[in-house]
Write a protein that holds these residues in place. Structure first.
Motif, short mmCIF file in Angstrom:
data_model
loop_
_atom_site.label_atom_id
_atom_site.label_comp_id
_atom_site.label_asym_id
_atom_site.label_seq_id
_atom_site.Cartn_x
_atom_site.Cartn_y
_atom_site.Cartn_z
N MET A 103 0.85 -1.19 0.00
CA MET A 103 0.00 0.00 0.00
C MET A 103 0.89 1.24 0.00
O MET A 103 1.76 1.39 0.85
N ALA A 104 0.63 2.14 -0.92
CA ALA A 104 1.46 3.34 -1.07
C ALA A 104 1.25 4.32 0.09
O ALA A 104 2.17 5.03 0.46
N TYR A 105 0.09 4.36 0.64
CA TYR A 105 -0.23 5.29 1.73
C TYR A 105 -0.62 4.50 2.98
O TYR A 105 -1.77 4.55 3.43
N GLU A 106 0.35 3.81 3.54
CA GLU A 106 0.08 2.97 4.71
C GLU A 106 -0.50 3.76 5.87
O GLU A 106 -1.28 3.23 6.67
N GLN A 107 -0.14 5.04 6.00
CA GLN A 107 -0.67 5.87 7.08
C GLN A 107 -2.18 6.09 6.96
O GLN A 107 -2.82 6.52 7.91
N LEU A 108 -2.73 5.75 5.79
CA LEU A 108 -4.17 5.92 5.58
C LEU A 108 -4.94 4.61 5.70
O LEU A 108 -6.14 4.56 5.39
N ASP A 109 -4.28 3.56 6.15
CA ASP A 109 -4.95 2.27 6.37
C ASP A 109 -5.95 2.44 7.52
O ASP A 109 -5.59 2.86 8.62
N LEU A 110 -7.21 2.11 7.27
CA LEU A 110 -8.27 2.27 8.27
C LEU A 110 -7.91 1.56 9.58
O LEU A 110 -8.13 2.10 10.66
N ASP A 111 -7.34 0.37 9.48
CA ASP A 111 -7.01 -0.39 10.68
C ASP A 111 -5.87 0.21 11.48
O ASP A 111 -5.67 -0.16 12.64
N ALA A 112 -5.13 1.15 10.91
CA ALA A 112 -4.01 1.80 11.61
C ALA A 112 -4.44 3.09 12.31
O ALA A 112 -3.65 3.72 13.00
N GLN A 113 -5.69 3.47 12.13
CA GLN A 113 -6.17 4.75 12.66
C GLN A 113 -6.66 4.61 14.10
O GLN A 113 -7.27 3.60 14.45
N LEU A 114 -6.46 5.63 14.89
CA LEU A 114 -7.03 5.69 16.24
C LEU A 114 -8.50 6.13 16.17
O LEU A 114 -9.33 5.70 16.97
N CYS A 115 -8.81 6.97 15.19
CA CYS A 115 -10.16 7.53 15.09
C CYS A 115 -11.22 6.46 14.86
O CYS A 115 -12.32 6.56 15.40
N PHE A 116 -10.90 5.43 14.09
CA PHE A 116 -11.93 4.46 13.76
C PHE A 116 -12.39 3.63 14.96
O PHE A 116 -13.60 3.53 15.21
N PRO A 117 -11.49 3.04 15.75
CA PRO A 117 -12.01 2.30 16.91
C PRO A 117 -12.71 3.21 17.92
O PRO A 117 -13.67 2.80 18.58
#
Length: 146
Positions: A1-15
């Protein structure tokens, strides 16, 4: 993935978002018998703490809600007979919120809600306290950011 920082599972906001929705849904079921919405329940919790009148401003600070959000909630709670809104005699710009006898008595109806919610969440007291502490840190940090 070119934009790994935008992976939904890596976000704090989603959980946080998903947990908030799940908590609100669970409280809605637990509060159904009382006739309170989750946000109305939060208002009542703040008012039940000391059973002393609070201004809309004080209540807004405590609940982290602006008066535009709080006023309709208070009007519905007043229409249901749970509280009174009265202008302060000392400063007519301030509106004081106080519980009615019915509003005070409503505590009995929802007294088991925190225990039932704790069981639904499934965290022991230590982990629940840790989570509250972490969330308080998040709120404080975001308050500083603006």
């Amino acid at each position: 993935m070119a934009y790994e920082q935008l992976d939904l599972d890596a976000q704090l906001c989603f959980p946080l978002h998903a947990a908030t929705r799940a908590v609100t849904r669970a409280y809605s079921a637990l509060l159904a018998e009382s006739g309170l919405t989750y946000t109305q329940y939060l208002v009542m919790l703040a008012l039940w703490k000391d059973l002393e009148p609070l201004s809309i401003g004080e209540l807004g600070i405590r609940l982290r809600l602006d008066s535009g959000t709080l006023t309709p909630l208070l009007k519905r709670l007043e229409a249901a007979g749970h509280l009174h809104r009265v202008r302060s005699a000392a400063d007519e710009r301030r509106v004081l919120i106080s519980l009615t006898e019915q509003g005070i008595a409503l505590r009995e109806t929802v007294a088991d809600v925190p225990e039932r919610m704790a069981a639904a969440v499934g965290l022991d007291e230590r982990r629940a306290a840790e989570l509250r502490g972490l969330l308080a840190e998040v709120m404080e940090s975001l308050d500083r950011v603006g």
